[in-house]
Design a protein around this motif. Structure first.
Motif, PDB file in Angstrom:
ATOM      1  N   ARG A 359     -43.621 -37.697 -71.654  1.00  0.00           N
ATOM      2  CA  ARG A 359     -43.645 -36.302 -71.224  1.00  0.00           C
ATOM      3  C   ARG A 359     -44.051 -36.294 -69.750  1.00  0.00           C
ATOM      4  NH1 ARG A 359     -41.808 -32.149 -73.883  1.00  0.00           N
ATOM      5  NH2 ARG A 359     -43.683 -30.869 -73.664  1.00  0.00           N
ATOM      6  N   GLY A 393     -49.454 -30.364 -77.368  1.00  0.00           N
ATOM      7  CA  GLY A 393     -48.234 -31.172 -77.394  1.00  0.00           C
ATOM      8  C   GLY A 393     -48.561 -32.597 -77.761  1.00  0.00           C
ATOM      9  N   GLU A 401     -51.737 -32.923 -74.337  1.00  0.00           N
ATOM     10  CA  GLU A 401     -50.940 -31.946 -73.590  1.00  0.00           C
ATOM     11  C   GLU A 401     -51.249 -30.550 -74.119  1.00  0.00           C
ATOM     12  OE1 GLU A 401     -46.257 -30.548 -73.299  1.00  0.00           O
ATOM     13  OE2 GLU A 401     -46.807 -32.416 -74.308  1.00  0.00           O
TER      14      GLU A 401
END
Length: 417
Positions: A359, A393, A401
């Protein structure tokens, strides 16, 4: 008398009422497990005056800054550096062995891998071995294509090959009976004699086929002369050995004067690679072409690429040098991008880091900054005591996240110390 709960609800900037439980909940870094707040004695919320409670049972807290960074899910597995799985070589023709290569030797296209009756048996690259005698002009098939491709690669002019879809009439011969003339002295009746007559059944050239043309036969004769073989223009089963590419001789099992149609040697690829035994459940996140990092015994690292993922699950066996767990495993093969890093190594244990997801540029906080909410979901606490609901996340290496209203890079949040 009216009392105020020391875990008084806070309203986040999103407008949704956030009701924390009686204490702070810490999320574990690996399993993301929720730990009961009372077990950690995390009770430092706001008192009635709006200031943090400084009672003796308060947990130690600190602040952290929301940062923007890249996250990735990575796992490190044990592997082995070597030349890959060995292939057993068996002879394909009768006779006696008169020369064998040394262990560790590298053999490339057109070079002899061994000799039978003092005639070299060269190495050809390809996927189809010679399974019949190639003699008659017009013979068509993938074995002819193997010969044509290798002679062309060795620099021989083989002429023009018929295109796919072309109809070719092989010059095969079939025995036919015909009468021989009567003897001029005996006057006996004619007797049947076997003669050769050409076959006229045409064959259509398929994709992957080669055709034994006059040009290819001439090239075979020139190559046989240069290789020290009888220049007959004919190739029989076992006259060449067909493998997928250049090989390194790992071990020689046969001896000179042994029959040439038995087990001769084992060979491997000439390129060093890494193999990793992977749990089938973990292999689902891997795919060919993924980049990995190989950690070598001297502490250095080398980049690699997943080249193959086995389709057959097998059980590891400690007697073969595998993991002694006896668990089902898939073999993952890894090609090294920088072979110079392993020039001085032949076989050694290594560690391989696989990254399944990345990510880029996301907001992150320490996992200890998350607070589990009674109604579900998570929040972070600002230094003033206000809770802000967030969406989580990816979790990786102790950070998580997050995203939420009012949360940006540089925002300070409370976290466990």
């Amino acid at each position: 008398m009216t009392t105020t709960d020391d875990t008084e609800a806070a309203r986040p900037s999103s407008g949704r009422r956030v009701t924390p439980g009686r204490g702070r909940v810490v999320i574990g870094a690996v399993a993301v497990a929720v730990v009961v707040a009372s077990a950690l004695t995390v009770t430092a919320w706001q008192n009635d005056g709006g200031k943090p409670d400084t009672g003796g049972g308060a947990a130690h807290t600190a602040t952290a800054v929301v940062t923007r960074s890249d996250l990735s899910n990575a796992q490190t597995l044990d592997g082995n550096l070597g030349y890959g799985r060995a292939t057993m070589v068996k002879g394909g023709k009768s006779g006696l062995l008169t020369w064998l290569p040394a262990t560790g030797a590298t053999v490339r296209r057109g070079r002899p891998l061994y000799r039978v009756d003092n005639v070299p048996v060269p190495l050809f690259y390809g996927g189809t071995p010679l399974y019949r005698t190639l003699e008659a002009r017009g013979t068509t098939g993938p074995d002819v294509r193997t010969v044509a491709d290798n002679l062309r690669a060795l620099g021989y002019d083989i002429g023009v090959q018929p295109a796919v879809g072309t109809w070719v009439t092989p010059r095969h011969v079939t025995p036919t009976a015909t009468a021989s003339p009567p003897s001029p002295t005996s006057g006996a009746s004619p007797s049947p004699t076997t003669l050769a007559a050409p076959s006229t059944t045409p064959v259509r050239v398929k994709r992957g086929d080669g055709v034994l043309t006059a040009g290819l036969i001439a090239a075979i004769k020139r190559w046989q002369t240069a290789a020290g073989m009888p220049a007959t223009g004919v190739l029989g089963v076992g006259d060449v050995l067909v493998l997928s590419g250049p090989v390194r001789v790992e071990g020689v099992q046969a001896q000179l004067a042994d029959p040439a149609d038995g087990t001769l040697m084992t060979v491997t690829s000439t390129a060093k690679s890494v193999t990793v035994q992977v749990d089938p459940g973990e292999a689902g996140s891997m795919k060919r072409g993924d980049t990995v990092t190989v950690s070598l015994p001297d502490g250095s690292t080398a980049p690699g690429t997943i080249a193959s993922i086995g389709a057959t699950v097998r059980t590891t066996d400690a007697s073969n040098g595998d993991d002694s767990s006896g668990q089902p495993r898939l073999t993952v093969g890894i090609d090294l991008r920088d072979t110079a890093a392993v020039r001085g190594l032949n076989s050694t244990p290594v560690q391989v880091q696989f990254t399944s997801e990345t990510r880029k540029g996301v907001l992150t906080v320490p996992i200890g900054a998350l607070t589990a909410l009674r109604e579900g979901g998570y929040a972070v606490q600002l230094p003033g005591g206000r809770l802000v609901a967030v969406r989580t996340g990816m979790f990786s290496k102790g950070v998580v996240e997050i995203s939420g209203d009012g949360i940006s890079a540089g925002t300070r949040v409370v976290t466990t110390s």
